[in-house]
Design an enzyme around this catalytic site. Structure first.
Site, mmCIF file in Angstrom:
data_model
loop_
_atom_site.group_PDB
_atom_site.id
_atom_site.type_symbol
_atom_site.label_atom_id
_atom_site.label_comp_id
_atom_site.label_asym_id
_atom_site.label_seq_id
_atom_site.Cartn_x
_atom_site.Cartn_y
_atom_site.Cartn_z
ATOM 1 N N HIS A 173 -7.707 -10.004 0.854
ATOM 2 C CA HIS A 173 -7.576 -9.364 -0.815
ATOM 3 C C HIS A 173 -6.900 -8.330 -1.556
ATOM 4 O O HIS A 173 -5.508 -8.001 -0.966
ATOM 5 C CB HIS A 173 -9.592 -8.669 -1.307
ATOM 6 C CG HIS A 173 -9.789 -8.407 -0.351
ATOM 7 N ND1 HIS A 173 -10.760 -8.788 0.485
ATOM 8 C CD2 HIS A 173 -9.626 -6.761 1.091
ATOM 9 C CE1 HIS A 173 -11.365 -7.886 1.336
ATOM 10 N NE2 HIS A 173 -10.858 -6.500 1.913
ATOM 11 N N ASN A 212 -3.020 -9.183 10.755
ATOM 12 C CA ASN A 212 -4.462 -9.064 9.165
ATOM 13 C C ASN A 212 -4.162 -7.813 9.145
ATOM 14 O O ASN A 212 -3.134 -6.526 8.190
ATOM 15 C CB ASN A 212 -5.173 -8.266 9.925
ATOM 16 C CG ASN A 212 -6.609 -8.193 8.895
ATOM 17 O OD1 ASN A 212 -6.753 -8.079 7.897
ATOM 18 N ND2 ASN A 212 -8.201 -7.632 9.693
ATOM 19 N N ASN A 263 11.150 -6.249 -0.865
ATOM 20 C CA ASN A 263 12.003 -6.173 -0.008
ATOM 21 C C ASN A 263 13.097 -6.484 -0.941
ATOM 22 O O ASN A 263 14.106 -7.376 -0.947
ATOM 23 C CB ASN A 263 11.431 -7.647 0.155
ATOM 24 C CG ASN A 263 11.042 -8.668 0.212
ATOM 25 O OD1 ASN A 263 10.867 -8.494 -1.020
ATOM 26 N ND2 ASN A 263 9.929 -9.615 0.930
#
Length: 176
Positions: free
Chosen positions: A136, A150, A159
């Site tokens: 989420h 995860n 970046n």
């Protein structure tokens, strides 16, 4: 020979001279695309709310929930669920994966097998390897995410150094 003719469906002979004509023919085309997919083993819930590109490829045993938009250049492998309010464009989604609800998969993304992309997650120009979970409120852009990763809520891959975009690399089995 001036008396040669061919038989076809009435829908194939409509012209487009007004916006109303365009909308009517668009609805006919969407209906044909959806009907073909359903006949090939795809479940499309509330198909009148779903919008698909002419070149969409969806394998058998997939489920498309209401209010999904699938734009040009999308390939969805077997047993994938695309949940409501998701937008998908120019990408590949691997088998046994779940996308959404309210996810956005942007161009040049490759989603592996058994991947979970959850609610309010945006993926752009990234490769997400097998069995990774981004559940989420995350943005993953210009990244390479390994297997069994995860990604926790609220994660953003930043970046850009002010001059060029760099690739973010997260290796296998990482918890972020």
């Amino acid at each position: 020979n001036p008396f040669l003719f061919s038989l076809c469906d009435e829908e194939e002979l409509h012209g487009i001279n007004t916006r109303e004509n365009l909308i009517k023919l668009d609805l006919i085309m969407q209906s044909q695309i959806i009907k073909k997919l359903i006949n090939n083993g795809v479940t499309i819930l509330q198909p009148e709310t779903v919008r698909l590109s002419y070149d969409t490829k969806i394998a058998k045993d997939c489920t498309i929930e209401p209010f999904v938009v699938i734009k040009k250049g999308v390939t969805i492998k077997r047993n994938v669920t695309i949940k409501s309010h998701s937008v998908i464009e120019s990408c590949i989604i691997g088998e046994d994966s779940t996308i959404g609800p309210s996810a956005h998969i942007r161009p040049y993304s490759i989603i592996g097998k058994k991947v979970k992309i959850g609610n309010f997650v945006e993926i752009k120009n990234s490769k997400i390897k097998d069995e990774t979970s981004i559940s989420h409120l995350s943005y993953i852009g210009d990244s390479m995410i390994g297997r069994k990763v995860n990604i926790g809520a609220g994660t953003i891959t930043c970046n850009y150094d002010g001059k060029k975009k760099n690739k973010t690399i997260i290796r296998d089995n990482v918890f972020v």
